[in-house]
Design an enzyme around this catalytic site. Structure first.
Site, PDB file in Angstrom:
ATOM      1  N   THR A 250      52.027  -8.333  75.960  1.00 56.48           N
ATOM      2  CA  THR A 250      51.808  -8.790  77.365  1.00 56.48           C
ATOM      3  C   THR A 250      52.632  -7.629  78.210  1.00 56.48           C
ATOM      4  O   THR A 250      52.146  -7.829  79.829  1.00 56.48           O
ATOM      5  CB  THR A 250      52.074 -10.031  77.955  1.00 56.48           C
ATOM      6  OG1 THR A 250      53.853  -9.179  77.644  1.00 56.48           O
ATOM      7  CG2 THR A 250      52.069 -11.037  77.064  1.00 56.48           C
ATOM      8  N   CYS A 251      53.439  -6.831  78.463  1.00 59.49           N
ATOM      9  CA  CYS A 251      54.323  -5.800  79.271  1.00 59.49           C
ATOM     10  C   CYS A 251      54.154  -4.114  78.948  1.00 59.49           C
ATOM     11  O   CYS A 251      54.376  -3.684  78.045  1.00 59.49           O
ATOM     12  CB  CYS A 251      55.586  -6.125  79.149  1.00 59.49           C
ATOM     13  SG  CYS A 251      56.438  -4.922  80.554  1.00 59.49           S
ATOM     14  N   LYS A 252      52.626  -4.006  79.194  1.00 61.46           N
ATOM     15  CA  LYS A 252      52.361  -2.682  78.637  1.00 61.46           C
ATOM     16  C   LYS A 252      53.112  -1.509  78.859  1.00 61.46           C
ATOM     17  O   LYS A 252      53.188  -0.324  78.478  1.00 61.46           O
ATOM     18  CB  LYS A 252      50.966  -2.394  79.202  1.00 61.46           C
ATOM     19  CG  LYS A 252      49.473  -3.884  78.705  1.00 61.46           C
ATOM     20  CD  LYS A 252      50.164  -3.490  77.312  1.00 61.46           C
ATOM     21  CE  LYS A 252      48.938  -4.890  77.299  1.00 61.46           C
ATOM     22  NZ  LYS A 252      48.865  -5.167  75.897  1.00 61.46           N
TER      23      LYS A 252
END
Length: 342
Positions: A250-252
Protein backbone atom coordinates in the site's frame (compact mmCIF):
# COMPACT_ATOMS: atom_id res chain seq x y z
CA UNK A 1 10.25 41.19 3.25
CA UNK A 2 7.24 42.62 1.44
CA UNK A 3 4.61 40.51 -0.26
CA UNK A 4 4.67 37.55 2.10
CA UNK A 5 1.83 35.04 1.75
CA UNK A 6 0.22 33.61 4.89
CA UNK A 7 -2.17 30.67 4.78
CA UNK A 8 -3.08 29.46 8.26
CA UNK A 9 -5.07 32.52 9.28
CA UNK A 10 -8.31 31.91 11.18
CA UNK A 11 -11.66 33.66 11.37
CA UNK A 12 -14.89 32.97 13.26
CA UNK A 13 -18.52 33.85 12.58
CA UNK A 14 -19.59 36.97 14.53
CA UNK A 15 -22.81 35.26 15.63
CA UNK A 16 -20.74 32.86 17.72
CA UNK A 17 -19.07 35.67 19.69
CA UNK A 18 -19.98 34.29 23.12
CA UNK A 19 -18.80 30.80 22.23
CA UNK A 20 -15.60 32.29 20.82
CA UNK A 21 -15.05 34.25 24.04
CA UNK A 22 -15.52 31.11 26.15
CA UNK A 23 -13.18 29.15 23.89
CA UNK A 24 -10.55 31.90 24.03
CA UNK A 25 -10.66 31.85 27.83
CA UNK A 26 -9.16 28.33 27.70
CA UNK A 27 -5.92 29.42 26.03
CA UNK A 28 -5.69 33.20 25.73
CA UNK A 29 -4.49 35.60 28.40
CA UNK A 30 -6.56 38.30 26.65
CA UNK A 31 -9.82 36.73 25.40
CA UNK A 32 -11.37 40.06 24.41
CA UNK A 33 -8.55 40.90 22.02
CA UNK A 34 -8.76 37.40 20.55
CA UNK A 35 -12.49 37.78 19.92
CA UNK A 36 -11.96 41.12 18.17
CA UNK A 37 -9.17 39.77 15.99
CA UNK A 38 -10.75 36.48 14.96
CA UNK A 39 -14.12 38.03 14.04
CA UNK A 40 -12.54 40.89 12.08
CA UNK A 41 -11.84 40.38 8.40
CA UNK A 42 -11.11 43.67 6.66
CA UNK A 43 -9.73 46.09 9.25
CA UNK A 44 -7.29 44.69 11.82
CA UNK A 45 -5.92 42.04 9.45
CA UNK A 46 -5.18 44.62 6.79
CA UNK A 47 -3.55 46.93 9.32
CA UNK A 48 -1.33 44.13 10.65
CA UNK A 49 -0.51 42.96 7.13
CA UNK A 50 0.47 46.43 5.93
CA UNK A 51 2.67 46.96 8.98
CA UNK A 52 4.49 43.64 8.68
CA UNK A 53 4.71 43.10 4.93
CA UNK A 54 2.08 40.43 4.33
CA UNK A 55 0.67 40.89 0.85
CA UNK A 56 -1.84 38.05 0.68
CA UNK A 57 -3.69 35.94 3.24
CA UNK A 58 -5.71 32.75 2.78
CA UNK A 59 -8.37 32.65 5.47
CA UNK A 60 -9.93 29.58 7.05
CA UNK A 61 -12.55 28.89 9.69
CA UNK A 62 -11.17 28.42 13.17
CA UNK A 63 -10.66 25.02 14.79
CA UNK A 64 -12.35 22.81 15.78
CA UNK A 65 -15.03 24.26 13.55
CA UNK A 66 -17.34 21.95 11.66
CA UNK A 67 -15.21 18.93 12.60
CA UNK A 68 -16.59 19.29 16.14
CA UNK A 69 -20.21 18.84 14.99
CA UNK A 70 -21.27 15.20 14.94
CA UNK A 71 -24.72 15.73 13.45
CA UNK A 72 -24.20 15.50 9.65
CA UNK A 73 -27.08 17.80 8.71
CA UNK A 74 -26.04 20.51 11.15
CA UNK A 75 -22.39 20.21 10.10
CA UNK A 76 -23.19 20.59 6.41
CA UNK A 77 -25.47 23.57 6.97
CA UNK A 78 -22.81 25.37 9.01
CA UNK A 79 -20.11 24.64 6.41
CA UNK A 80 -22.23 26.21 3.67
CA UNK A 81 -23.00 29.22 5.88
CA UNK A 82 -19.31 29.76 6.65
CA UNK A 83 -18.26 29.48 3.01
CA UNK A 84 -20.92 31.91 1.80
CA UNK A 85 -20.01 34.34 4.59
CA UNK A 86 -16.28 34.48 3.95
CA UNK A 87 -16.76 34.65 0.18
CA UNK A 88 -18.81 37.81 0.64
CA UNK A 89 -16.36 39.30 3.16
CA UNK A 90 -13.34 39.02 0.87
CA UNK A 91 -15.09 39.59 -2.47
CA UNK A 92 -13.83 43.17 -2.89
CA UNK A 93 -10.19 42.44 -1.99
CA UNK A 94 -9.00 39.68 -4.35
CA UNK A 95 -5.46 41.10 -4.24
CA UNK A 96 -5.31 40.73 -0.44
CA UNK A 97 -7.42 37.70 0.50
CA UNK A 98 -8.25 34.18 -0.57
CA UNK A 99 -10.07 31.47 1.39
CA UNK A 100 -10.03 27.78 2.11
CA UNK A 101 -13.37 25.98 1.98
CA UNK A 102 -14.85 24.73 5.23
CA UNK A 103 -16.16 21.19 4.81
CA UNK A 104 -18.32 18.78 6.74
CA UNK A 105 -16.41 15.49 6.48
CA UNK A 106 -19.24 13.12 7.33
CA UNK A 107 -19.77 12.07 3.73
CA UNK A 108 -17.08 11.96 1.00
CA UNK A 109 -19.40 12.86 -1.87
CA UNK A 110 -20.99 15.73 0.04
CA UNK A 111 -17.56 17.10 0.99
CA UNK A 112 -16.40 16.79 -2.61
CA UNK A 113 -19.47 18.62 -3.90
CA UNK A 114 -19.08 21.51 -1.45
CA UNK A 115 -15.39 21.82 -2.29
CA UNK A 116 -16.25 21.94 -5.99
CA UNK A 117 -18.89 24.61 -5.37
CA UNK A 118 -16.48 26.78 -3.40
CA UNK A 119 -13.65 26.51 -5.92
CA UNK A 120 -15.76 26.96 -9.03
CA UNK A 121 -18.19 29.57 -7.68
CA UNK A 122 -16.01 31.57 -5.33
CA UNK A 123 -12.47 30.84 -6.48
CA UNK A 124 -11.41 29.35 -3.12
CA UNK A 125 -7.82 28.10 -3.02
CA UNK A 126 -8.55 24.65 -1.59
CA UNK A 127 -9.91 23.46 1.75
CA UNK A 128 -8.83 23.36 5.37
CA UNK A 129 -10.12 20.51 7.53
CA UNK A 130 -9.55 20.24 11.27
CA UNK A 131 -8.27 16.65 11.45
CA UNK A 132 -10.84 13.89 12.06
CA UNK A 133 -14.58 14.48 11.91
CA UNK A 134 -16.52 13.85 15.11
CA UNK A 135 -19.39 11.46 14.42
CA UNK A 136 -21.74 8.94 16.00
CA UNK A 137 -24.78 9.41 18.26
CA UNK A 138 -22.73 10.93 21.07
CA UNK A 139 -19.88 12.45 19.04
CA UNK A 140 -17.41 9.88 20.30
CA UNK A 141 -16.54 8.40 16.90
CA UNK A 142 -13.81 9.77 14.62
CA UNK A 143 -13.88 9.69 10.84
CA UNK A 144 -10.46 9.42 9.18
CA UNK A 145 -10.03 10.14 5.47
CA UNK A 146 -7.24 7.67 4.77
CA UNK A 147 -9.21 4.74 3.36
CA UNK A 148 -10.57 3.99 -0.11
CA UNK A 149 -14.08 5.20 0.74
CA UNK A 150 -12.67 8.75 0.57
CA UNK A 151 -11.18 8.36 -2.91
CA UNK A 152 -14.02 10.36 -4.50
CA UNK A 153 -13.06 13.32 -2.32
CA UNK A 154 -9.34 13.08 -3.01
CA UNK A 155 -10.04 12.66 -6.72
CA UNK A 156 -12.06 15.88 -6.62
CA UNK A 157 -9.12 17.69 -5.01
CA UNK A 158 -6.83 16.56 -7.83
CA UNK A 159 -9.38 17.33 -10.56
CA UNK A 160 -9.79 20.86 -9.19
CA UNK A 161 -6.01 21.05 -8.67
CA UNK A 162 -6.30 22.49 -5.16
CA UNK A 163 -4.60 21.37 -1.93
CA UNK A 164 -6.09 20.35 1.38
CA UNK A 165 -4.67 21.79 4.59
CA UNK A 166 -4.97 19.21 7.39
CA UNK A 167 -5.16 21.28 10.56
CA UNK A 168 -5.36 19.99 14.15
CA UNK A 169 -8.29 20.00 16.52
CA UNK A 170 -8.50 19.27 20.22
CA UNK A 171 -8.99 15.65 21.37
CA UNK A 172 -12.56 14.98 22.45
CA UNK A 173 -14.75 12.32 24.05
CA UNK A 174 -13.22 9.20 25.52
CA UNK A 175 -9.89 9.91 23.80
CA UNK A 176 -9.63 13.09 25.84
CA UNK A 177 -10.71 11.38 29.04
CA UNK A 178 -8.29 8.47 28.66
CA UNK A 179 -5.21 10.30 27.40
CA UNK A 180 -5.41 14.01 28.10
CA UNK A 181 -7.72 14.84 31.02
CA UNK A 182 -4.95 14.33 33.56
CA UNK A 183 -2.46 16.06 31.26
CA UNK A 184 -4.56 18.99 30.07
CA UNK A 185 -1.63 21.38 29.64
CA UNK A 186 -0.36 19.16 26.84
CA UNK A 187 -3.53 19.66 24.79
CA UNK A 188 -2.96 21.87 21.75
CA UNK A 189 0.40 23.12 20.46
CA UNK A 190 2.55 21.47 23.18
CA UNK A 191 1.71 17.94 22.00
CA UNK A 192 -1.83 16.84 21.07
CA UNK A 193 -2.07 18.82 17.82
CA UNK A 194 1.05 17.25 16.36
CA UNK A 195 0.08 13.79 17.55
CA UNK A 196 -3.31 13.92 15.88
CA UNK A 197 -2.29 15.32 12.52
CA UNK A 198 0.87 13.25 12.17
CA UNK A 199 -1.17 10.08 12.81
CA UNK A 200 -3.65 11.11 10.13
CA UNK A 201 -1.05 12.09 7.51
CA UNK A 202 1.07 8.99 8.03
CA UNK A 203 -2.14 6.97 7.81
CA UNK A 204 -2.74 8.52 4.39
CA UNK A 205 0.80 7.60 3.38
CA UNK A 206 0.68 4.00 4.57
CA UNK A 207 -2.89 3.37 3.37
CA UNK A 208 -2.02 4.34 -0.18
CA UNK A 209 -3.91 7.61 -0.59
CA UNK A 210 -1.03 9.31 -2.40
CA UNK A 211 -0.35 6.22 -4.53
CA UNK A 212 -3.96 6.22 -5.73
CA UNK A 213 -3.88 10.01 -6.18
CA UNK A 214 -0.28 10.85 -7.12
CA UNK A 215 -1.03 14.51 -7.85
CA UNK A 216 -2.78 15.17 -4.53
CA UNK A 217 -1.27 18.02 -2.51
CA UNK A 218 -1.58 18.13 1.30
CA UNK A 219 -0.41 20.87 3.67
CA UNK A 220 0.70 20.39 7.28
CA UNK A 221 1.24 23.33 9.60
CA UNK A 222 3.62 23.99 12.48
CA UNK A 223 6.71 22.87 10.55
CA UNK A 224 5.28 19.44 9.84
CA UNK A 225 3.78 18.43 13.21
CA UNK A 226 7.02 16.71 14.35
CA UNK A 227 7.24 14.42 11.30
CA UNK A 228 10.38 16.02 9.76
CA UNK A 229 12.23 15.36 13.01
CA UNK A 230 11.45 11.65 12.65
CA UNK A 231 12.04 11.44 8.90
CA UNK A 232 15.12 9.23 9.05
CA UNK A 233 13.56 6.88 11.60
CA UNK A 234 10.25 6.61 9.73
CA UNK A 235 12.06 5.96 6.46
CA UNK A 236 14.32 3.37 8.08
CA UNK A 237 11.44 1.40 9.57
CA UNK A 238 9.21 1.66 6.51
CA UNK A 239 11.90 0.63 4.04
CA UNK A 240 13.94 -1.82 6.10
CA UNK A 241 11.26 -3.42 8.25
CA UNK A 242 7.61 -2.67 7.51
CA UNK A 243 7.75 -3.11 3.75
CA UNK A 244 9.23 -6.57 4.20
CA UNK A 245 6.20 -7.39 6.35
CA UNK A 246 3.56 -6.13 3.89
CA UNK A 247 3.60 -2.33 3.87
CA UNK A 248 4.98 -2.37 0.32
CA UNK A 249 1.52 -3.38 -0.89
CA UNK A 250 0.00 0.00 0.00
CA UNK A 251 3.00 2.34 0.32
CA UNK A 252 4.84 2.31 -3.00
CA UNK A 253 7.26 5.21 -2.46
CA UNK A 254 9.50 6.33 0.38
CA UNK A 255 8.33 8.81 2.99
CA UNK A 256 10.85 11.29 1.58
CA UNK A 257 9.32 10.95 -1.88
CA UNK A 258 5.84 11.67 -0.54
CA UNK A 259 7.14 14.83 1.12
CA UNK A 260 8.91 15.83 -2.09
CA UNK A 261 5.87 15.21 -4.30
CA UNK A 262 2.70 15.49 -2.21
CA UNK A 263 3.21 17.13 1.19
CA UNK A 264 3.98 20.73 2.15
CA UNK A 265 4.73 22.19 5.57
CA UNK A 266 4.26 25.72 6.88
CA UNK A 267 5.95 27.88 9.50
CA UNK A 268 2.65 28.59 11.25
CA UNK A 269 3.11 29.04 14.98
CA UNK A 270 6.70 27.76 14.88
CA UNK A 271 9.14 30.66 14.63
CA UNK A 272 12.51 29.00 15.11
CA UNK A 273 15.31 29.50 12.60
CA UNK A 274 17.12 26.45 13.96
CA UNK A 275 14.07 24.26 13.33
CA UNK A 276 13.40 25.87 9.95
CA UNK A 277 16.94 25.13 8.82
CA UNK A 278 16.52 21.55 9.97
CA UNK A 279 13.28 21.21 7.98
CA UNK A 280 14.94 22.75 4.94
CA UNK A 281 17.56 20.00 5.15
CA UNK A 282 15.04 17.18 5.69
CA UNK A 283 12.09 18.33 3.56
CA UNK A 284 13.61 20.85 1.14
CA UNK A 285 13.08 24.57 0.72
CA UNK A 286 10.70 24.05 -2.21
CA UNK A 287 8.08 22.42 0.05
CA UNK A 288 7.98 25.00 2.88
CA UNK A 289 5.49 27.86 3.11
CA UNK A 290 5.43 30.91 5.39
CA UNK A 291 2.40 31.23 7.66
CA UNK A 292 1.47 32.94 10.92
CA UNK A 293 -1.42 31.11 12.70
CA UNK A 294 -3.17 34.42 13.41
CA UNK A 295 -4.76 35.32 15.78
CA UNK A 296 -3.45 32.47 17.94
CA UNK A 297 -0.02 33.89 17.11
CA UNK A 298 0.82 37.47 16.16
CA UNK A 299 1.88 39.06 12.91
CA UNK A 300 4.71 40.70 14.82
CA UNK A 301 6.20 37.47 16.17
CA UNK A 302 5.95 35.65 12.85
CA UNK A 303 7.03 38.42 10.51
CA UNK A 304 9.80 39.98 12.60
CA UNK A 305 11.26 36.51 13.06
CA UNK A 306 11.03 35.53 9.40
CA UNK A 307 12.25 38.85 8.02
CA UNK A 308 15.26 38.72 10.33
CA UNK A 309 16.06 35.03 9.87
CA UNK A 310 19.50 34.33 8.44
CA UNK A 311 18.48 32.76 5.13
CA UNK A 312 19.82 33.39 1.67
CA UNK A 313 17.54 35.66 -0.34
CA UNK A 314 16.49 32.93 -2.77
CA UNK A 315 15.31 30.65 0.05
CA UNK A 316 13.58 33.53 1.82
CA UNK A 317 11.70 34.43 -1.34
CA UNK A 318 10.64 30.82 -1.92
CA UNK A 319 9.37 30.25 1.61
CA UNK A 320 7.92 33.71 2.09
CA UNK A 321 6.10 34.04 -1.21
CA UNK A 322 7.13 32.12 -4.32
CA UNK A 323 6.26 28.56 -3.26
CA UNK A 324 2.74 29.57 -2.20
CA UNK A 325 2.20 31.67 -5.33
CA UNK A 326 3.08 28.62 -7.39
CA UNK A 327 1.00 26.16 -5.35
CA UNK A 328 -2.11 28.34 -5.41
CA UNK A 329 -1.51 29.69 -8.93
CA UNK A 330 -1.82 33.28 -7.77
CA UNK A 331 -1.79 36.26 -10.05
CA UNK A 332 -0.86 39.76 -8.93
CA UNK A 333 -1.34 40.63 -5.27
CA UNK A 334 -0.01 43.37 -3.01
CA UNK A 335 3.80 43.62 -3.30
CA UNK A 336 3.95 40.34 -5.25
CA UNK A 337 6.94 41.65 -7.19
CA UNK A 338 8.75 43.45 -4.36
CA UNK A 339 12.46 42.74 -4.25
CA UNK A 340 13.60 40.61 -1.34
CA UNK A 341 16.28 42.44 0.57
CA UNK A 342 18.92 41.28 3.02
Amino acid sequence: MLGKIALEEAFALPRFEEKTRWWASLFSVDPETHVKEITDINKLRIEHADKYGVGYQILSYTAPGVQDIWDPVEAQALAVEINDYIAEQIRDKPDRFGAFATLSMHNPQEAASELRRCVQTYGFKGALVNDTQRAGPDGDDMIFYDNASWDIFWQTCTELDVPLYLHPRNPTGTIYEKLWADRKWLVGPPLSFAQGVSLHVLGMVTNGVFDRHPNLQLIMGHLGEHVPFDMWRINHWFEDRKKLLGLAETCKKTIREYFAQNIWITTSGHFSTTTLNFCMAEVGVDRILFSIDYPFETFEDACVWFDGAELNLSDKAKIGRDNAARLFKLGAFRDYDAKVKA
